[in-house]
Design an enzyme around this catalytic site. Sequence first.
Site, PDB file in Angstrom:
ATOM      1  N   ALA A 184     -23.223  51.459  27.937  1.00 45.99           N
ATOM      2  CA  ALA A 184     -22.205  52.496  28.111  1.00 45.99           C
ATOM      3  C   ALA A 184     -22.694  53.413  29.227  1.00 45.99           C
ATOM      4  O   ALA A 184     -23.284  54.470  28.983  1.00 45.99           O
ATOM      5  CB  ALA A 184     -22.004  53.265  26.812  1.00 45.99           C
ATOM      6  N   GLY A 192     -24.741  62.504  28.483  1.00 49.00           N
ATOM      7  CA  GLY A 192     -24.951  61.204  27.845  1.00 49.00           C
ATOM      8  C   GLY A 192     -23.758  60.823  27.005  1.00 49.00           C
ATOM      9  O   GLY A 192     -22.685  61.410  27.134  1.00 49.00           O
ATOM     10  N   ASN A 193     -23.929  59.827  26.155  1.00 51.73           N
ATOM     11  CA  ASN A 193     -22.855  59.422  25.254  1.00 51.73           C
ATOM     12  C   ASN A 193     -23.461  58.833  23.981  1.00 51.73           C
ATOM     13  O   ASN A 193     -24.670  58.703  23.860  1.00 51.73           O
ATOM     14  CB  ASN A 193     -21.909  58.429  25.949  1.00 51.73           C
ATOM     15  N   ARG A 194     -22.612  58.471  23.033  1.00 52.54           N
ATOM     16  CA  ARG A 194     -23.066  58.100  21.690  1.00 52.54           C
ATOM     17  C   ARG A 194     -23.404  56.629  21.511  1.00 52.54           C
ATOM     18  O   ARG A 194     -23.577  56.166  20.392  1.00 52.54           O
ATOM     19  CB  ARG A 194     -21.997  58.476  20.661  1.00 52.54           C
ATOM     20  N   SER A 195     -23.495  55.860  22.584  1.00 61.44           N
ATOM     21  CA  SER A 195     -23.839  54.444  22.436  1.00 61.44           C
ATOM     22  C   SER A 195     -25.188  54.286  21.734  1.00 61.44           C
ATOM     23  O   SER A 195     -26.172  54.923  22.104  1.00 61.44           O
ATOM     24  CB  SER A 195     -23.901  53.791  23.829  1.00 61.44           C
TER      25      SER A 195
END
Length: 222
Positions: free
Chosen positions: A95, A29-32
């Site tokens: 994102a 995943g990512n930090r969006s």
Amino acid sequence: AAPPDLAGRHVLVTAGPTHEPIDPVRFLGNRSSGRQGYAIAGALARRGARVTLVSGPVALIAPPAVDLVPVQTAEDMLRACLAALPADAAVMTAAVADWRAASPNVLKIRKVPGAPPPAIALTLNPDILATIAAPGPSRPRLVVGFAAETGDLRETAAAKRLRKRCDWILANEVGAGSDVMGGTDNEIHLITEAGTEDWPRMPKDAVAEKLAARMAVELADR
Ligand code: C5P
């Protein structure tokens, strides 16, 4: 209150990260945070638009009067976006993970004492913005992309606008110290066919209002 100048319009908005499973308990995943996309969905709805908000996993409540379609993966998000068409406009703030595990494990990957760490083969995810912006009968009239960039932002974002065939790109600096990703403020450069417009640093809610107002003008003449 905002004027109802988007009444009768349908706008598709994507927001948040995507989660790409590695096994039943792990993901890429990512930090969006989804904040900018949720703010845009709310601003469009307040101007009277019907808004479909296709969102990855976030810790936010959908704005009032927005149709929320929750998804996990990029492939889910693409399917949900295509299912939401036709739309007059699309704003792609998500994102989206660039890659996913090529073959996610059905069972949890076990940590075997003494064994080397597992290798995770990745495969490319679909580009949702480029898919929606591709010429065709169901292409929304106005397609807006985002570009989180570091360094030579204007040129990279202008090239991205052409490559993805979207109408506008909102580019923002996400380099060290910019505090944009996950933060409450944003500093936008709006890139259109006509050139670049530099907006002052402002809260994400104000960016959303400004964009929604611009979109209403753009969509007005038909
Ligand atoms: O190429 P890049 O990820 O920087 O492009 C950012 C823009 O493209 C954003 O509008 C994002 O929502 C969209 N995008 C997408 N699907 C992807 C990757 C990016 O819709 N797989």
